[in-house]
Write an enzyme that holds these catalytic residues in place. Structure first.
Site, PDB file in Angstrom:
ATOM      1  N   GLU A  74       0.813  -1.223   0.000  1.00  0.00           N
ATOM      2  CA  GLU A  74       0.000   0.000   0.000  1.00  0.00           C
ATOM      3  C   GLU A  74       0.848   1.275   0.000  1.00  0.00           C
ATOM      4  O   GLU A  74       0.430   2.298  -0.558  1.00  0.00           O
ATOM      5  CB  GLU A  74      -0.945   0.015   1.200  1.00  0.00           C
ATOM      6  N   PHE A 136     -11.768  -7.377  13.752  1.00  0.00           N
ATOM      7  CA  PHE A 136     -10.621  -7.785  12.944  1.00  0.00           C
ATOM      8  C   PHE A 136     -10.289  -6.706  11.909  1.00  0.00           C
ATOM      9  O   PHE A 136     -11.138  -6.238  11.173  1.00  0.00           O
ATOM     10  CB  PHE A 136     -10.913  -9.110  12.240  1.00  0.00           C
ATOM     11  N   GLN A 137      -9.039  -6.305  11.880  1.00  0.00           N
ATOM     12  CA  GLN A 137      -8.507  -5.286  10.969  1.00  0.00           C
ATOM     13  C   GLN A 137      -9.238  -3.948  11.105  1.00  0.00           C
ATOM     14  O   GLN A 137      -9.403  -3.215  10.127  1.00  0.00           O
ATOM     15  CB  GLN A 137      -8.539  -5.776   9.519  1.00  0.00           C
ATOM     16  N   LYS A 186     -17.796  -0.751   5.593  1.00  0.00           N
ATOM     17  CA  LYS A 186     -18.209  -1.798   4.661  1.00  0.00           C
ATOM     18  C   LYS A 186     -19.721  -1.792   4.445  1.00  0.00           C
ATOM     19  O   LYS A 186     -20.194  -2.005   3.316  1.00  0.00           O
ATOM     20  CB  LYS A 186     -17.749  -3.165   5.168  1.00  0.00           C
ATOM     21  N   MET A 501      24.121   9.050   2.827  1.00  0.00           N
ATOM     22  CA  MET A 501      24.078  10.308   3.552  1.00  0.00           C
ATOM     23  C   MET A 501      24.348  10.100   5.033  1.00  0.00           C
ATOM     24  O   MET A 501      25.003  10.929   5.683  1.00  0.00           O
ATOM     25  CB  MET A 501      22.737  11.013   3.343  1.00  0.00           C
TER      26      MET A 501
END
Length: 601
Positions: A74, A136-137, A186, A501
């Site tokens: 993602e 969940f999630q 959802k 760096m």
């Protein structure tokens, strides 16, 4: 994803009903969301599915307008949306599921927020009835993302979806651009929905369009009377597509110009008035022109610490005129004599008109001595580098040749670190939106997915990702996306077997105690073989005499991504340099070499 800029018609038009229909067509929230994106002109979406957004993916399956590009992470979706937006000027769009899918977008959202990049991130969430139950999630992504976005919406009702999406695009693309998140539950995606595109009320969002005329007059008066003026140009001029107006202002006034890291290309490097880039790794002429000025006209820049160095010693004799569309920026870091609040392109046009009016009436500034002085710095302290004595390739040479062979129309997306600074220094940028990088947040892993997004937005352009071996290993999985989706980017890995760096700072400030910064060859994969495993072309170059031939070979491949592993000198450093926390007066042209700015006139 990306979409065109919004018009008032697209925001306010209700959904059309079929001719002769007696009742609205019933559609789900997911279908309404896809329909809204289509009506807003979205053609591409970068995303990764999951349970909470499966209804939306089911609706996308039937879209003939929107191409969904399946990323491998993602974060890649977010950076790809950034690259798409930065290269095209459109709104980029990314899509993720709930929980970890949404939280993986936080870094690109923060990155876009720092660099004013217009993207809309759409995330799914658990059903509204399950929110707050640690389902969940489940993650409160609206709260998590609020500090790093222009705004974050939570949609729990299907009839709010269309208007919220329209509002998100309006917010992202107007005023100071930036990221907006829309989190949709959802059950809102699965229930029946209204498709009206009416914009949500946003009473506190009224971006100014034009600077006040009296402020413009005051600014021009200061420009006419100053002896050592400079135009300090930032990324806001790129976002506002103000390059033509900026060039006109520079040429009618004759005032020297410096362009920040975020503004590379908005004023041509080849223009004689361009003094270079200011800041920690800017050119001596760019730093000196700002430091010794008596008037700074800031155009879409924000006086960040990498430009100013130690604040109490920055441009001590300068009066500041600050033009910006964000009122929070004006006077935030330094006192401002004149604030020009408005769209920077319109503001520059106003400045040109007022300057022309005043000079036609007899005002005649004399900046000749100042121009000679700035040109003297430019001649005496050009950018340069040492050729390694051991026969290894100088990374600056590799990047310089890449820029020359790719040409000024190529798009370059850079990672973060030494290679980023060298790519900003040794490639000549003549046009805006050809240089993409993570400036404010400094996100390693930006280059490959941003190049992917830029190539999708501008398929006719050559797109190079200039990356370091450390940065590349953070997001190289998106090569799989590029190979499968037919996105033929080119990647130049400036491979010095180190976090360059970090190693440079350790060499300069930590007595060469290289703690966790070196990447031994036993820990570095064969990047050419890795590229081939992903279905890309993989090349390797470790001799200076092979650089041109290798770049030309990469340029000849246009049917798949190409990765070139340039094995460069391990000891090269980025110069010039203003050490963190020190004054711009202490800039080093090379190690222990301090330029002479001369006495103030």
């Amino acid at each position: 994803m990306t979409a065109t800029h919004l018009s008032s018609d697209s925001l306010d038009a209700p959904a059309r009903q079929p001719a002769g229909a007696s009742a609205p067509v019933t559609r789900t929230g997911a279908q309404a969301l896809v329909g809204t994106l289509e009506r807003l002109g979205v053609e591409h979406i970068f995303g990764l599915p999951g349970g909470a957004v499966l209804p939306l993916y089911d609706a996308l399956y039937h879209s003939e307008q929107i191409r969904h590009i399946l990323v491998r992470h993602e974060q890649g979706a977010g950076h790809a949306a950034q690259g798409y937006a930065a290269a095209s000027g459109k709104v980029g769009v990314c899509l993720a599921t709930s929980g970890p899918g949404a939280t993986n977008l936080v870094t690109p959202l923060a990155d876009a927020n720092m660099d004013s990049v217009p993207i809309v991130a759409i995330t799914g969430n658990v059903a509204s009835t399950a929110m707050g139950s640690d389902a969940f999630q489940e993650a409160d992504i609206r709260a998590i993302s609020m500090p790093v976005t222009k705004h974050s919406f939570l949609v729990t009702r299907p009839d709010e979806i269309a208007a919220t999406i329209a509002s998100a695009f309006h917010l992202a693309s107007t005023g100071r651009p930036g990221p907006v998140l829309v989190d949709v539950t959802k059950d809102a995606l699965t229930a029946a929905a209204d498709e009206s595109l009416l914009q949500l009320p946003m009473p506190g969002f009224r971006p100014p369009s034009s600077a006040a005329p009296e402020a413009v007059r005051d600014a021009v008066e200061l420009m006419l009377t100053a002896r050592r003026p400079v135009l300090y140009v930032g990324g806001g001029c790129v976002r506002a597509d103000a390059h033509a107006e900026l060039r006109q202002l520079a040429e009618v006034t004759g005032i020297p110009v410096v362009t920040t890291l975020m503004a590379r290309g908005v004023f041509p490097d080849s223009h004689p008035q361009h003094m270079g880039m200011p800041g920690m790794h800017g050119s001596v002429s760019g730093v000196a022109t700002l430091q010794k000025s008596d008037l700074i006209v800031s155009l879409g820049a924000r006086f960040d610490d990498r430009v100013t160095g130690r604040k109490d010693t920055f441009a001590p004799q300068a009066t500041i005129v600050h033009a910006d569309i964000d009122p929070a920026e004006i006077g935030k870091n330094f006192p401002t004599a004149v604030g020009l609040l408005g769209d920077v392109r319109d503001t520059i046009t106003q400045l040109v008109l007022e300057w022309s009016r005043r000079t036609a009436a007899g005002a005649a500034p004399d900046h000749a001595a100042w121009i000679r002085r700035t040109q003297g710095w430019k001649r005496r302290y050009p950018l340069g580098y040492d050729v390694p004595s051991d026969g290894a390739m100088a990374p600056q040479y590799v990047i310089e040749r890449l820029g020359a062979l790719a040409g000024p129309d190529a798009i370059v997306a850079s990672g973060v670190g030494q290679h980023q600074m060298w790519a900003s220094q040794f490639i000549s940028y003549e046009h805006p939106r050809r240089w993409l990088n993570s400036g404010g947040l400094g996100t390693m892993g930006y280059a490959v997915p941003a190049a992917m997004g830029a190539k999708v937005a501008m398929p006719g352009s050559t797109v190079w990702a200039v990356d370091g071996d450390g940065c590349f290993q953070m997001t190289n999985q998106e090569l799989a996306t590029c190979a499968v989706e037919g996105i033929p980017i080119k990647v130049a890995i400036i491979n010095n077997a180190a976090l360059g760096m970090v190693k440079q700072w350790q060499a300069l400030f930590y007595s060469e105690r290289f703690s966790a910064s070196q990447l031994p060859s036993t820990q570095i994969p064969d990047f050419a073989l890795l590229a081939q495993a992903y279905g890309c072309e993989g090349l390797r170059c470790d001799r200076p005499e092979d650089v041109d031939r290798t770049i030309e070979a990469a340029m000849a491949v246009d049917d798949r991504p190409v990765v070139v592993d340039f094995r460069v000198s391990k000891d090269a450093m980025v110069w010039p340099m203003v050490a963190a926390g020190t004054s711009n007066d202490d800039i080093q042209h090379a190690r222990d070499v301090r330029p002479d700015f001369g006495d103030d006139e």
